[in-house]
Design a protein around this motif. Structure first.
Motif, PDB file in Angstrom:
ATOM      1  N   LEU A   1       0.808  -1.218   0.000  1.00 36.42           N
ATOM      2  CA  LEU A   1       0.000   0.000   0.000  1.00 36.42           C
ATOM      3  C   LEU A   1       0.841   1.269   0.000  1.00 36.42           C
ATOM      4  O   LEU A   1       0.307   2.373   0.009  1.00 36.42           O
ATOM      5  N   ALA A   2       2.173   1.108  -0.001  1.00 35.16           N
ATOM      6  CA  ALA A   2       3.066   2.274   0.009  1.00 35.16           C
ATOM      7  C   ALA A   2       4.030   2.206  -1.158  1.00 35.16           C
ATOM      8  O   ALA A   2       4.657   1.177  -1.398  1.00 35.16           O
ATOM      9  N   ALA A   3       4.178   3.320  -1.863  1.00 40.71           N
ATOM     10  CA  ALA A   3       5.043   3.350  -3.044  1.00 40.71           C
ATOM     11  C   ALA A   3       6.442   3.862  -2.727  1.00 40.71           C
ATOM     12  O   ALA A   3       7.363   3.641  -3.505  1.00 40.71           O
ATOM     13  N   VAL A   4       6.622   4.532  -1.591  1.00 42.63           N
ATOM     14  CA  VAL A   4       7.899   5.228  -1.364  1.00 42.63           C
ATOM     15  C   VAL A   4       8.438   4.994   0.045  1.00 42.63           C
ATOM     16  O   VAL A   4       8.779   5.940   0.745  1.00 42.63           O
ATOM     17  N   GLY A   5       8.547   3.762   0.466  1.00 41.69           N
ATOM     18  CA  GLY A   5       9.157   3.490   1.763  1.00 41.69           C
ATOM     19  C   GLY A   5       8.272   2.666   2.665  1.00 41.69           C
ATOM     20  O   GLY A   5       7.048   2.874   2.715  1.00 41.69           O
ATOM     21  N   PHE A   6       8.897   1.732   3.379  1.00 44.85           N
ATOM     22  CA  PHE A   6       8.148   0.842   4.268  1.00 44.85           C
ATOM     23  C   PHE A   6       9.060   0.379   5.394  1.00 44.85           C
ATOM     24  O   PHE A   6      10.257   0.157   5.187  1.00 44.85           O
ATOM     25  N   SER A   7       8.490   0.237   6.592  1.00 38.66           N
ATOM     26  CA  SER A   7       9.226  -0.368   7.700  1.00 38.66           C
ATOM     27  C   SER A   7       8.250  -1.124   8.593  1.00 38.66           C
ATOM     28  O   SER A   7       7.053  -0.813   8.639  1.00 38.66           O
ATOM     29  N   LEU A   8       8.775  -2.132   9.289  1.00 34.16           N
ATOM     30  CA  LEU A   8       7.997  -2.907  10.250  1.00 34.16           C
ATOM     31  C   LEU A   8       8.806  -3.002  11.533  1.00 34.16           C
ATOM     32  O   LEU A   8       9.967  -3.409  11.513  1.00 34.16           O
ATOM     33  N   LYS A   9       8.190  -2.625  12.647  1.00 34.42           N
ATOM     34  CA  LYS A   9       8.851  -2.656  13.950  1.00 34.42           C
ATOM     35  C   LYS A   9       7.985  -3.431  14.930  1.00 34.42           C
ATOM     36  O   LYS A   9       6.804  -3.121  15.113  1.00 34.42           O
ATOM     37  N   LEU A  10       8.567  -4.463  15.556  1.00 35.10           N
ATOM     38  CA  LEU A  10       7.871  -5.257  16.564  1.00 35.10           C
ATOM     39  C   LEU A  10       8.279  -4.789  17.959  1.00 35.10           C
ATOM     40  O   LEU A  10       9.453  -4.526  18.224  1.00 35.10           O
ATOM     41  N   PHE A  11       7.293  -4.724  18.843  1.00 35.95           N
ATOM     42  CA  PHE A  11       7.517  -4.370  20.236  1.00 35.95           C
ATOM     43  C   PHE A  11       7.081  -5.533  21.118  1.00 35.95           C
ATOM     44  O   PHE A  11       6.119  -6.250  20.794  1.00 35.95           O
ATOM     45  N   ASP A  12       7.746  -5.709  22.217  1.00 37.75           N
ATOM     46  CA  ASP A  12       7.360  -6.757  23.147  1.00 37.75           C
ATOM     47  C   ASP A  12       5.982  -6.437  23.727  1.00 37.75           C
ATOM     48  O   ASP A  12       5.747  -5.332  24.202  1.00 37.75           O
ATOM     49  N   GLY A  13       5.072  -7.402  23.646  1.00 38.72           N
ATOM     50  CA  GLY A  13       3.750  -7.185  24.201  1.00 38.72           C
ATOM     51  C   GLY A  13       2.649  -7.668  23.288  1.00 38.72           C
ATOM     52  O   GLY A  13       2.888  -8.168  22.185  1.00 38.72           O
ATOM     53  N   GLY A  14       1.419  -7.531  23.761  1.00 37.81           N
ATOM     54  CA  GLY A  14       0.248  -7.947  23.009  1.00 37.81           C
ATOM     55  C   GLY A  14      -0.367  -6.791  22.242  1.00 37.81           C
ATOM     56  O   GLY A  14       0.334  -5.890  21.777  1.00 37.81           O
ATOM     57  N   HIS A  15      -1.695  -6.820  22.144  1.00 37.50           N
ATOM     58  CA  HIS A  15      -2.380  -5.841  21.298  1.00 37.50           C
ATOM     59  C   HIS A  15      -2.169  -4.406  21.778  1.00 37.50           C
ATOM     60  O   HIS A  15      -2.070  -3.477  20.970  1.00 37.50           O
ATOM     61  N   PHE A  16      -2.090  -4.223  23.085  1.00 40.66           N
ATOM     62  CA  PHE A  16      -1.939  -2.863  23.609  1.00 40.66           C
ATOM     63  C   PHE A  16      -0.506  -2.573  24.040  1.00 40.66           C
ATOM     64  O   PHE A  16      -0.262  -1.948  25.077  1.00 40.66           O
ATOM     65  N   PHE A  17       0.424  -3.000  23.204  1.00 42.26           N
ATOM     66  CA  PHE A  17       1.820  -2.667  23.440  1.00 42.26           C
ATOM     67  C   PHE A  17       2.050  -1.157  23.441  1.00 42.26           C
ATOM     68  O   PHE A  17       3.025  -0.668  24.024  1.00 42.26           O
ATOM     69  N   ILE A  18       1.175  -0.390  22.794  1.00 45.70           N
ATOM     70  CA  ILE A  18       1.348   1.071  22.784  1.00 45.70           C
ATOM     71  C   ILE A  18       1.186   1.650  24.184  1.00 45.70           C
ATOM     72  O   ILE A  18       1.613   2.786  24.436  1.00 45.70           O
ATOM     73  N   GLN A  19       0.568   0.890  25.091  1.00 42.13           N
ATOM     74  CA  GLN A  19       0.471   1.318  26.484  1.00 42.13           C
ATOM     75  C   GLN A  19       1.656   0.796  27.294  1.00 42.13           C
ATOM     76  O   GLN A  19       2.326   1.558  27.987  1.00 42.13           O
ATOM     77  N   SER A  20       1.913  -0.504  27.182  1.00 41.00           N
ATOM     78  CA  SER A  20       2.986  -1.105  27.980  1.00 41.00           C
ATOM     79  C   SER A  20       4.372  -0.669  27.519  1.00 41.00           C
ATOM     80  O   SER A  20       5.320  -0.668  28.309  1.00 41.00           O
ATOM     81  N   GLN A  21       4.507  -0.294  26.246  1.00 43.08           N
ATOM     82  CA  GLN A  21       5.791   0.129  25.685  1.00 43.08           C
ATOM     83  C   GLN A  21       5.724   1.581  25.191  1.00 43.08           C
ATOM     84  O   GLN A  21       6.335   1.939  24.188  1.00 43.08           O
ATOM     85  N   GLU A  22       4.991   2.402  25.935  1.00 41.82           N
ATOM     86  CA  GLU A  22       4.711   3.762  25.468  1.00 41.82           C
ATOM     87  C   GLU A  22       5.976   4.559  25.141  1.00 41.82           C
ATOM     88  O   GLU A  22       6.062   5.201  24.093  1.00 41.82           O
ATOM     89  N   ARG A  23       6.942   4.534  26.010  1.00 40.74           N
ATOM     90  CA  ARG A  23       8.157   5.320  25.787  1.00 40.74           C
ATOM     91  C   ARG A  23       8.883   4.859  24.525  1.00 40.74           C
ATOM     92  O   ARG A  23       9.327   5.687  23.721  1.00 40.74           O
ATOM     93  N   ALA A  24       9.001   3.522  24.351  1.00 37.19           N
ATOM     94  CA  ALA A  24       9.683   2.994  23.165  1.00 37.19           C
ATOM     95  C   ALA A  24       8.895   3.310  21.900  1.00 37.19           C
ATOM     96  O   ALA A  24       9.483   3.596  20.846  1.00 37.19           O
ATOM     97  N   VAL A  25       7.570   3.262  21.992  1.00 35.65           N
ATOM     98  CA  VAL A  25       6.728   3.579  20.831  1.00 35.65           C
ATOM     99  C   VAL A  25       6.921   5.033  20.421  1.00 35.65           C
ATOM    100  O   VAL A  25       7.105   5.349  19.237  1.00 35.65           O
TER     101      VAL A  25
END
Length: 246
Positions: free
Chosen positions: A195-219
């Motif tokens: 879906l992107a023509a000019v750049g792509f990246s994938l980053k995994l964080f430790d955690g489940g669906h709400f890793f954006i809460q448990s890993q907030e600083r890293a996110v």
């Protein structure tokens, strides 16, 4: 200053990103978008079509696209952020500097069938418990759930009735964030690349669906790293000293 418009996950309001506004670097303006039917827009009817909602948001943001901006969305918000980018393009508006999507497979790789029909309160509570993003005390608060469950039910229907329509790749970088213990597999996450023509990246964080809460600083640090190249001068590099303690 670079503006990051943030789309909420199912059942959430713009307040879900309130902490981010206090913790982001000075050159990044976090702008949570409120959806109809919640928060400051509680008097408006809840949306019933995700693509129509994206088109509405694009019209509302028309005057905001003259300066550099990016889009972020988590879970349901990732679908909405993608469709918002498409709607902005369809309306002839400047594209985002980047699209950042979190907590979900690519639109064409998701299983929407389980959300196609309205869920009972018991089913919704079970779903919330399984996702582990809602405190137990909130789940056990009848008054709070009385207010929250109708919004969550409508949002699940919004996702369940959404159907991805193939479209031309977006002319902006696309960055995917995901929890290493979440349901989406690597192939479902990598499918965003198409879906992107000019750049792509994938980053995994430790955690489940709400890793954006448990890993907030890293996110937040990763978001800054992705967006720094697009920030107006002189802010061109993320700096850990910019982050407040969370």
């Amino acid at each position: 200053m670079l503006t990051l418009f943030c789309l909420p996950y199912a059942g959430a309001s713009a307040m879900g990103y309130a902490r981010w506004r206090r913790s982001a670097p000075a050159w990044l303006d976090i702008r949570p978008l409120e959806l109809p039917g919640r928060g400051s827009r509680a008097s408006e009817p809840l949306a019933t079509d995700l693509v129509d909602l994206a088109a509405q948001l694009a019209r509302e943001l028309r005057g905001e696209t003259w300066r550099p901006y990016a889009l972020f969305g988590h879970s349901m918000g990732s679908l909405l952020a993608f469709e918002l980018a498409c709607a902005l393009r369809a309306q002839g508006l400047p594209p985002p500097q980047a699209l950042l999507v979190s907590g979900g497979a690519a639109p064409g790789m998701r299983d929407y069938l389980r959300f196609r029909n309205p869920m009972s309160d018991e089913q919704l509570l079970a779903e919330l418990g399984a996702l582990q993003g809602t405190p137990d005390e909130a789940l056990q608060d009848p008054e709070l759930m009385r207010l929250a469950l109708p919004v969550l039910r409508a949002d699940f229907l919004l996702c369940g009735r959404y159907r991805f329509q193939p479209t031309a790749p977006l002319q902006c970088p696309l960055h995917v964030l995901a929890g290493s213990q979440d349901k989406a597999c690597e192939a479902q996450l990598l499918a965003w690349r198409k879906l992107a023509a000019v750049g792509f990246s994938l980053k995994l964080f430790d955690g489940g669906h709400f890793f954006i809460q448990s890993q907030e600083r890293a996110v937040l640090a990763h978001l800054a790293e992705c967006l720094a190249p697009h920030a107006p001068a002189p802010a061109t590099r993320p700096d850990s000293h910019f982050f407040a303690k969370v």
